[in-house]
Design a protein around this motif. Structure first.
Motif, mmCIF file in Angstrom:
data_model
loop_
_atom_site.group_PDB
_atom_site.id
_atom_site.type_symbol
_atom_site.label_atom_id
_atom_site.label_comp_id
_atom_site.label_asym_id
_atom_site.label_seq_id
_atom_site.Cartn_x
_atom_site.Cartn_y
_atom_site.Cartn_z
ATOM 1 N N THR A 168 0.707 -1.325 -0.386
ATOM 2 C CA THR A 168 -0.185 0.376 -0.069
ATOM 3 C C THR A 168 0.982 1.104 0.051
ATOM 4 O OG1 THR A 168 -1.434 -0.980 0.946
ATOM 5 C CG2 THR A 168 -2.118 1.113 1.063
ATOM 6 N N PRO A 169 0.472 2.005 -0.892
ATOM 7 C CA PRO A 169 1.512 3.259 -1.039
ATOM 8 C C PRO A 169 1.043 4.112 0.057
ATOM 9 C CG PRO A 169 -0.066 3.333 -2.490
ATOM 10 C CD PRO A 169 -0.410 1.754 -2.000
ATOM 11 N N ASP A 170 2.464 4.609 0.906
ATOM 12 C CA ASP A 170 1.529 5.833 1.736
ATOM 13 C C ASP A 170 1.414 7.518 1.240
ATOM 14 O OD1 ASP A 170 5.733 5.488 2.431
ATOM 15 O OD2 ASP A 170 4.414 4.599 3.448
ATOM 16 N N SER A 171 0.339 7.627 2.528
ATOM 17 C CA SER A 171 0.208 8.962 2.121
ATOM 18 C C SER A 171 1.100 9.780 2.024
ATOM 19 C CB SER A 171 -1.293 9.459 3.186
ATOM 20 O OG SER A 171 -0.391 9.575 3.711
ATOM 21 N N ARG A 172 0.541 11.418 0.950
ATOM 22 C CA ARG A 172 1.402 12.245 1.342
ATOM 23 C C ARG A 172 1.716 13.108 2.311
ATOM 24 N NH1 ARG A 172 0.963 15.207 -4.720
ATOM 25 N NH2 ARG A 172 -0.139 13.230 -5.964
ATOM 26 N N ASP A 173 0.787 12.418 2.869
ATOM 27 C CA ASP A 173 1.304 13.435 4.905
ATOM 28 C C ASP A 173 1.931 13.108 4.830
ATOM 29 O OD1 ASP A 173 -0.693 15.343 4.175
ATOM 30 O OD2 ASP A 173 -2.428 14.288 5.276
ATOM 31 N N ALA A 186 1.918 -2.081 -12.652
ATOM 32 C CA ALA A 186 0.878 -1.413 -13.230
ATOM 33 C C ALA A 186 -0.437 -1.146 -12.571
ATOM 34 C CB ALA A 186 0.770 -2.173 -14.233
ATOM 35 N N GLY A 187 -0.434 -1.913 -10.892
ATOM 36 C CA GLY A 187 -0.938 -1.626 -10.110
ATOM 37 C C GLY A 187 -0.820 -0.259 -9.326
ATOM 38 N N PHE A 188 -0.002 -0.043 -9.064
ATOM 39 C CA PHE A 188 0.844 0.876 -8.309
ATOM 40 C C PHE A 188 0.350 2.547 -9.560
ATOM 41 C CE2 PHE A 188 4.219 4.252 -7.853
ATOM 42 C CZ PHE A 188 4.063 4.213 -6.602
ATOM 43 N N LEU A 189 0.909 2.371 -9.863
ATOM 44 C CA LEU A 189 0.946 3.864 -11.116
ATOM 45 C C LEU A 189 -1.086 3.918 -11.202
ATOM 46 C CD1 LEU A 189 3.433 3.038 -13.290
ATOM 47 C CD2 LEU A 189 3.157 5.016 -11.842
ATOM 48 N N ILE A 200 15.147 -10.213 -5.379
ATOM 49 C CA ILE A 200 15.446 -9.596 -5.870
ATOM 50 C C ILE A 200 14.516 -8.441 -4.862
ATOM 51 C CG2 ILE A 200 14.427 -8.269 -7.770
ATOM 52 C CD1 ILE A 200 15.540 -10.341 -9.352
ATOM 53 N N LEU A 201 14.738 -7.308 -5.066
ATOM 54 C CA LEU A 201 13.849 -6.055 -4.860
ATOM 55 C C LEU A 201 13.667 -5.046 -5.630
ATOM 56 C CD1 LEU A 201 16.442 -5.272 -1.357
ATOM 57 C CD2 LEU A 201 13.955 -7.852 -1.309
ATOM 58 N N LEU A 202 12.085 -4.620 -5.259
ATOM 59 C CA LEU A 202 11.485 -3.854 -6.702
ATOM 60 C C LEU A 202 10.628 -2.431 -5.614
ATOM 61 C CD1 LEU A 202 10.538 -2.583 -9.552
ATOM 62 C CD2 LEU A 202 8.754 -4.257 -9.640
ATOM 63 N N ASP A 203 11.340 -1.439 -5.829
ATOM 64 C CA ASP A 203 11.175 -0.213 -5.238
ATOM 65 C C ASP A 203 10.629 0.715 -6.006
ATOM 66 O OD1 ASP A 203 10.086 1.352 -2.889
ATOM 67 O OD2 ASP A 203 12.209 2.500 -2.895
ATOM 68 N N LEU A 204 9.546 0.907 -5.916
ATOM 69 C CA LEU A 204 8.660 2.346 -7.039
ATOM 70 C C LEU A 204 8.610 3.580 -6.078
ATOM 71 C CD1 LEU A 204 6.272 -0.250 -8.938
ATOM 72 C CD2 LEU A 204 8.979 0.750 -9.862
ATOM 73 N N GLN A 205 8.392 4.727 -6.698
ATOM 74 C CA GLN A 205 8.703 6.024 -5.948
ATOM 75 C C GLN A 205 7.900 7.165 -7.068
ATOM 76 O OE1 GLN A 205 8.846 6.041 -2.284
ATOM 77 N NE2 GLN A 205 9.398 4.086 -2.367
ATOM 78 N N ILE A 206 6.856 7.479 -6.089
ATOM 79 C CA ILE A 206 6.368 8.844 -7.251
ATOM 80 C C ILE A 206 7.711 10.077 -6.822
ATOM 81 C CG2 ILE A 206 4.756 10.650 -7.549
ATOM 82 C CD1 ILE A 206 4.358 7.986 -8.801
#
Length: 147
Positions: free
Chosen positions: A2-7, A32-35, A73-79
């Motif tokens: 689950t993505p963190d909230s912006r706050d 794809a799900g994350f984006l 393998i670790l995959l990390d996605l960040q905005i």
């Protein structure tokens, strides 16, 4: 995942892959799900092209990690502003090298593809293994008209 909230800080998701079997498909699906969630839940302008290009970059990075490194393998996605940052860690300390373009060469074009599609790419050794980071635009049009 689950993505963190912006706050609370940056929006991101991470997953540990076993480096076997269907981990490439799992990584593509996660990206794809994350984006898609970022677009739907946080109103972040993410073009369909950005989703597809991110899946391609994730696929190339995870494929190479699966091929050359043993283990997880670790995959990390960040905005990060108007970019998505894709990081892949694996246990192999050898950094990838872009090869000179050669239309006759079969295979080993992944890094060329990544570098052509991304706004930024870096490879860094870690205490164990390496971390590859690619940064891709979320929208084709900076005004967000293409989403």
């Amino acid at each position: 995942m689950t993505p963190d909230s912006r706050d609370e800080g940056p929006l991101g998701a991470a997953v540990a892959l076993d480096g076997r079997g269907a981990c490439i498909a799992e990584a593509r699906h996660m990206a794809a799900g994350f984006l898609t969630r970022m677009r739907a839940e946080h109103d972040i302008p993410v073009s369909q092209r950005a989703v597809e290009v991110t899946q391609l970059v994730v696929s190339e990075l995870v494929t190479n990690a699966q091929k050359y490194a043993l283990g997880p393998i670790l995959l990390d996605l960040q905005i990060a502003g108007d970019l998505v940052q894709v990081q892949v860690w694996d246990s192999d300390p050898v950094l990838p090298m872009a090869r000179a373009a050669d239309v006759g060469r079969v295979g080993q074009h992944g890094l060329e593809i990544i570098m052509a599609l991304c706004q930024g790419f870096e490879a860094m050794r870690e205490p164990v293994g390496k971390r590859l980071t690619a940064r891709l635009a979320l929208a084709d049009d900076p005004a967000g008209d293409d989403v």
